[in-house]
Enzyme design. Structure first.
Site, PDB file in Angstrom:
ATOM      1  N   HIS A 181      -4.301   2.353   5.012  1.00 33.76           N
ATOM      2  CA  HIS A 181      -3.284   2.057   6.025  1.00 33.76           C
ATOM      3  C   HIS A 181      -3.550   3.054   7.139  1.00 33.76           C
ATOM      4  CE1 HIS A 181       1.246   1.114   6.938  1.00 33.76           C
ATOM      5  NE2 HIS A 181       0.792   1.882   7.928  1.00 33.76           N
ATOM      6  N   HIS A 234      -3.975   5.794   9.665  1.00 34.80           N
ATOM      7  CA  HIS A 234      -3.226   7.034   9.881  1.00 34.80           C
ATOM      8  C   HIS A 234      -4.042   7.975  10.742  1.00 34.80           C
ATOM      9  CE1 HIS A 234      -5.495   7.219   6.120  1.00 34.80           C
ATOM     10  NE2 HIS A 234      -5.696   8.497   6.362  1.00 34.80           N
ATOM     11  N   ASN A 249      -9.955   8.618  10.083  1.00 34.42           N
ATOM     12  CA  ASN A 249     -11.120   8.228   9.303  1.00 34.42           C
ATOM     13  C   ASN A 249     -11.113   6.712   9.143  1.00 34.42           C
ATOM     14  OD1 ASN A 249     -11.871  10.945   8.892  1.00 34.42           O
ATOM     15  ND2 ASN A 249     -10.443  11.124   7.183  1.00 34.42           N
ATOM     16  N   ASP A 305       1.261  15.897   5.483  1.00 36.55           N
ATOM     17  CA  ASP A 305       0.236  15.548   4.499  1.00 36.55           C
ATOM     18  C   ASP A 305       0.521  16.297   3.206  1.00 36.55           C
ATOM     19  OD1 ASP A 305      -2.972  14.396   4.791  1.00 36.55           O
ATOM     20  OD2 ASP A 305      -2.453  15.629   3.045  1.00 36.55           O
ATOM     21  N   GLY A 323     -14.816   8.153   5.430  1.00 40.05           N
ATOM     22  CA  GLY A 323     -14.056   8.977   4.485  1.00 40.05           C
ATOM     23  C   GLY A 323     -12.601   8.578   4.366  1.00 40.05           C
ATOM     24  N   CYS A 352       0.832  -1.213   0.000  1.00 41.34           N
ATOM     25  CA  CYS A 352       0.000   0.000   0.000  1.00 41.34           C
ATOM     26  C   CYS A 352       0.866   1.263   0.000  1.00 41.34           C
ATOM     27  CB  CYS A 352      -0.977  -0.025   1.182  1.00 41.34           C
ATOM     28  SG  CYS A 352      -0.374   0.772   2.681  1.00 41.34           S
ATOM     29  N   CYS A 377       2.759   1.972   3.218  1.00 43.82           N
ATOM     30  CA  CYS A 377       3.850   1.006   3.400  1.00 43.82           C
ATOM     31  C   CYS A 377       5.033   1.406   2.524  1.00 43.82           C
ATOM     32  CB  CYS A 377       3.390  -0.408   3.072  1.00 43.82           C
ATOM     33  SG  CYS A 377       2.439  -1.203   4.388  1.00 43.82           S
TER      34      CYS A 377
END
Ligand code: 5GP
Ligand code: ZN
Length: 118
Positions: free
Chosen positions: A93, A95, A82, A28, A88, A2, A5
């Site tokens: 993974h 977070h 989320n 982000d 959403g 992912c 990862c």
């Protein structure tokens, strides 16, 4: 493997602000506040719903350290995770979003009609 990862494995670059053996924090890519950090466990966990208390324990102090490092610990901040489709979640993974650096609004929720729920 992912997306997060791959970020953990440094196959995809990210702007890392804190890292230890088990956890990683990076900016982000599409910040929604002056400070918008993502904190993840290095081990793949789909979402908060699959998270073990053991990983959550370490995550707690890791997030607190991120807040200190980005100087939002005194002014205040918000932690969001989320979960799944209705929550959403776009990246599968686990977070935690750590948001701060301004007075955050309370919103972005769907219109609620609580009739029948309570
Ligand atoms: P979610 O909607 O799953 O709770 O949040 C996923 C977050 O990951 C979003 O805020 C999005 O901007 C961020 N994101 C998606 N792809 C990347 C990326 O490749 N790098 C970084 N640093 N953030 C990403
Ligand atoms: Zn993963």
């Amino acid at each position: 493997m992912c997306l997060f990862c791959k970020i953990t494995n440094k196959e995809i670059p990210s702007n890392i602000i804190l890292e230890d053996e088990n956890y990683l924090a990076f900016h982000d890519i599409n910040p929604k506040a002056p400070v918008h950090i993502l904190a993840i466990p290095k081990v793949h966990v789909d979402s908060f719903h699959e998270l073990s208390p053991e990983i959550m324990t370490g995550m707690t102090s890791f997030i607190q350290e991120i807040a200190r490092k980005t100087s939002i610990d005194k002014s205040g901040y918000r932690v969001i995770t989320n979960i799944g489709e209705n929550g959403g979640q776009e990246v599968g993974h686990l977070h935690f979003h750590i948001l701060g650096g301004t007075k955050l609004k309370w919103g972005h929720f769907a219109d609620a009609d609580p009739k029948g729920l309570f």
